[in-house]
Design a protein around this motif. Structure first.
Motif, PDB file in Angstrom:
ATOM      1  N   GLY A 147       0.831  -1.200   0.000  1.00 22.27           N
ATOM      2  CA  GLY A 147       0.000   0.000   0.000  1.00 22.27           C
ATOM      3  C   GLY A 147       0.863   1.246   0.000  1.00 22.27           C
ATOM      4  O   GLY A 147       1.767   1.370   0.840  1.00 22.27           O
ATOM      5  N   TYR A 148       0.615   2.160  -0.927  1.00 24.31           N
ATOM      6  CA  TYR A 148       1.432   3.378  -0.988  1.00 24.31           C
ATOM      7  C   TYR A 148       0.752   4.437  -1.847  1.00 24.31           C
ATOM      8  O   TYR A 148      -0.134   4.153  -2.655  1.00 24.31           O
ATOM      9  CB  TYR A 148       2.831   3.075  -1.522  1.00 24.31           C
ATOM     10  CG  TYR A 148       2.882   2.508  -2.922  1.00 24.31           C
ATOM     11  CD1 TYR A 148       3.036   3.339  -4.031  1.00 24.31           C
ATOM     12  CD2 TYR A 148       2.777   1.148  -3.143  1.00 24.31           C
ATOM     13  CE1 TYR A 148       3.094   2.830  -5.311  1.00 24.31           C
ATOM     14  CE2 TYR A 148       2.840   0.620  -4.413  1.00 24.31           C
ATOM     15  CZ  TYR A 148       2.997   1.461  -5.498  1.00 24.31           C
ATOM     16  OH  TYR A 148       3.044   0.943  -6.777  1.00 24.31           O
ATOM     17  N   GLY A 149       1.218   5.678  -1.655  1.00 28.25           N
ATOM     18  CA  GLY A 149       0.701   6.793  -2.431  1.00 28.25           C
ATOM     19  C   GLY A 149       1.246   6.801  -3.841  1.00 28.25           C
ATOM     20  O   GLY A 149       2.390   6.409  -4.084  1.00 28.25           O
ATOM     21  N   LEU A 150       0.423   7.291  -4.762  1.00 19.66           N
ATOM     22  CA  LEU A 150       0.775   7.282  -6.173  1.00 19.66           C
ATOM     23  C   LEU A 150       1.163   8.651  -6.718  1.00 19.66           C
ATOM     24  O   LEU A 150       1.633   8.747  -7.849  1.00 19.66           O
ATOM     25  CB  LEU A 150      -0.403   6.750  -6.999  1.00 19.66           C
ATOM     26  CG  LEU A 150      -0.933   5.363  -6.617  1.00 19.66           C
ATOM     27  CD1 LEU A 150      -2.177   5.047  -7.452  1.00 19.66           C
ATOM     28  CD2 LEU A 150       0.140   4.311  -6.789  1.00 19.66           C
ATOM     29  N   ASP A 191      -9.496   3.795  -7.236  1.00 20.71           N
ATOM     30  CA  ASP A 191      -9.728   4.871  -8.196  1.00 20.71           C
ATOM     31  C   ASP A 191      -8.398   5.585  -8.395  1.00 20.71           C
ATOM     32  O   ASP A 191      -7.893   6.226  -7.470  1.00 20.71           O
ATOM     33  CB  ASP A 191     -10.776   5.848  -7.655  1.00 20.71           C
ATOM     34  CG  ASP A 191     -11.065   6.995  -8.611  1.00 20.71           C
ATOM     35  OD1 ASP A 191     -10.349   7.134  -9.627  1.00 20.71           O
ATOM     36  OD2 ASP A 191     -12.005   7.766  -8.337  1.00 20.71           O
ATOM     37  N   PRO A 192      -7.798   5.485  -9.581  1.00 24.69           N
ATOM     38  CA  PRO A 192      -6.489   6.122  -9.795  1.00 24.69           C
ATOM     39  C   PRO A 192      -6.464   7.600  -9.447  1.00 24.69           C
ATOM     40  O   PRO A 192      -5.428   8.118  -9.014  1.00 24.69           O
ATOM     41  CB  PRO A 192      -6.237   5.898 -11.287  1.00 24.69           C
ATOM     42  CG  PRO A 192      -7.064   4.711 -11.648  1.00 24.69           C
ATOM     43  CD  PRO A 192      -8.283   4.784 -10.782  1.00 24.69           C
ATOM     44  N   TYR A 196      -4.022   6.648  -4.274  1.00 26.90           N
ATOM     45  CA  TYR A 196      -3.529   5.649  -3.316  1.00 26.90           C
ATOM     46  C   TYR A 196      -3.984   4.274  -3.771  1.00 26.90           C
ATOM     47  O   TYR A 196      -5.088   4.122  -4.315  1.00 26.90           O
ATOM     48  CB  TYR A 196      -4.046   5.924  -1.899  1.00 26.90           C
ATOM     49  CG  TYR A 196      -3.231   5.243  -0.829  1.00 26.90           C
ATOM     50  CD1 TYR A 196      -2.120   5.860  -0.283  1.00 26.90           C
ATOM     51  CD2 TYR A 196      -3.555   3.962  -0.388  1.00 26.90           C
ATOM     52  CE1 TYR A 196      -1.346   5.232   0.684  1.00 26.90           C
ATOM     53  CE2 TYR A 196      -2.784   3.323   0.579  1.00 26.90           C
ATOM     54  CZ  TYR A 196      -1.688   3.964   1.117  1.00 26.90           C
ATOM     55  OH  TYR A 196      -0.924   3.331   2.062  1.00 26.90           O
ATOM     56  N   ALA A 197      -3.120   3.279  -3.543  1.00 29.69           N
ATOM     57  CA  ALA A 197      -3.465   1.918  -3.962  1.00 29.69           C
ATOM     58  C   ALA A 197      -2.940   0.908  -2.957  1.00 29.69           C
ATOM     59  O   ALA A 197      -1.838   1.050  -2.428  1.00 29.69           O
ATOM     60  CB  ALA A 197      -2.877   1.611  -5.339  1.00 29.69           C
ATOM     61  N   ILE A 198      -3.749  -0.104  -2.700  1.00 30.83           N
ATOM     62  CA  ILE A 198      -3.325  -1.283  -1.944  1.00 30.83           C
ATOM     63  C   ILE A 198      -3.498  -2.474  -2.883  1.00 30.83           C
ATOM     64  O   ILE A 198      -4.606  -2.735  -3.360  1.00 30.83           O
ATOM     65  CB  ILE A 198      -4.147  -1.497  -0.665  1.00 30.83           C
ATOM     66  CG1 ILE A 198      -3.986  -0.317   0.288  1.00 30.83           C
ATOM     67  CG2 ILE A 198      -3.731  -2.797   0.018  1.00 30.83           C
ATOM     68  CD1 ILE A 198      -5.141   0.619   0.291  1.00 30.83           C
ATOM     69  N   THR A 199      -2.404  -3.165  -3.167  1.00 36.74           N
ATOM     70  CA  THR A 199      -2.437  -4.265  -4.124  1.00 36.74           C
ATOM     71  C   THR A 199      -2.025  -5.561  -3.442  1.00 36.74           C
ATOM     72  O   THR A 199      -1.059  -5.589  -2.670  1.00 36.74           O
ATOM     73  CB  THR A 199      -1.497  -3.997  -5.312  1.00 36.74           C
ATOM     74  OG1 THR A 199      -1.801  -2.710  -5.883  1.00 36.74           O
ATOM     75  CG2 THR A 199      -1.642  -5.072  -6.375  1.00 36.74           C
TER      76      THR A 199
END
Length: 206
Positions: A147-150, A191-192, A196-199
């Motif tokens: 998980g991190y900021g984009l 949502d791009p 933020y995304a957790i993959t």
């Protein structure tokens, strides 16, 4: 050599940045904020006493909460001053000093958690090495959670963004697919535009 993380931390919070970081989350908790989103996310995935590696554990906030929930947790971080805060908060837990691009614990884990903008704060040119080390600490059938900021709004200081496609490709080379992606630790849809995304990275289903 000063790491990217240490340089940015000192520029944004001063020389005592590790204590400041720990105090900030302690203050949020005292004011009634939920600071355990990452740990709750893991708890929704797998039940205790699963083994969890908190990779880039910092001051130990997530690892301590996971231990409270009954997980078998190890925390590893490149920053000794952050680990000092973690040990002060929970001396009974297992804290290790190590660079994610080269560490070796000779152990494997059901979940390898990489939160707190650890991925974009890696040293330049070390993404694939770090991903390889993370995968090598995963049990068969285990999951890496990143998980991190984009974008700049979700990253500290002048930390450059790391493209999701680059992280997906690095784990792909190592045999893991991006099997699920969320936008928050509460499990909201990705949502791009939200930055933020957790993959979840795991072996592809046969």
């Amino acid at each position: 050599m000063t790491s990217r993380w240490e340089r940015i931390a000192r520029e944004t919070a001063g020389d005592d940045y590790a204590r400041a970081y720990a105090d900030r989350f302690r203050s949020l908790s005292e004011r009634g904020h939920d600071i355990h989103g990452e740990a709750s996310f893991v708890a929704e995935m797998v039940a205790p006493p699963a083994r969890v590696l908190d990779a880039g554990c910092g001051t130990g906030r997530v690892a301590v909460r996971l231990a409270e929930l009954g997980y078998d947790v190890v925390g590893v971080d490149v920053d000794a001053s952050m680990l000092d805060q973690a040990r002060a908060a929970a001396p009974e837990l297992d804290w290790r000093l190590g660079d994610l691009s080269s560490f070796e614990l000779d152990e494997t884990f059901d979940v390898v958690l990489v939160a707190g903008n650890t991925i974009p704060l890696l040293e330049p040119g070390t993404l694939l090495d770090a991903c390889e080390r993370l995968v090598n600490h995963l049990t068969p059938g285990g999951v890496v959670v990143c998980g991190y900021g984009l974008d700049a709004d979700h990253l500290p200081g002048d930390c450059p963004p790391t493209a999701l496609a680059d992280v997906d490709a690095a784990f792909g080379v190592l045999g893991l697919d991006a099997v699920m992606r969320y936008g928050t630790w509460e499990g909201d849809a990705f949502d791009p535009a939200e930055g933020y995304a957790i993959t979840l990275y795991a072996e592809p289903r046969r």
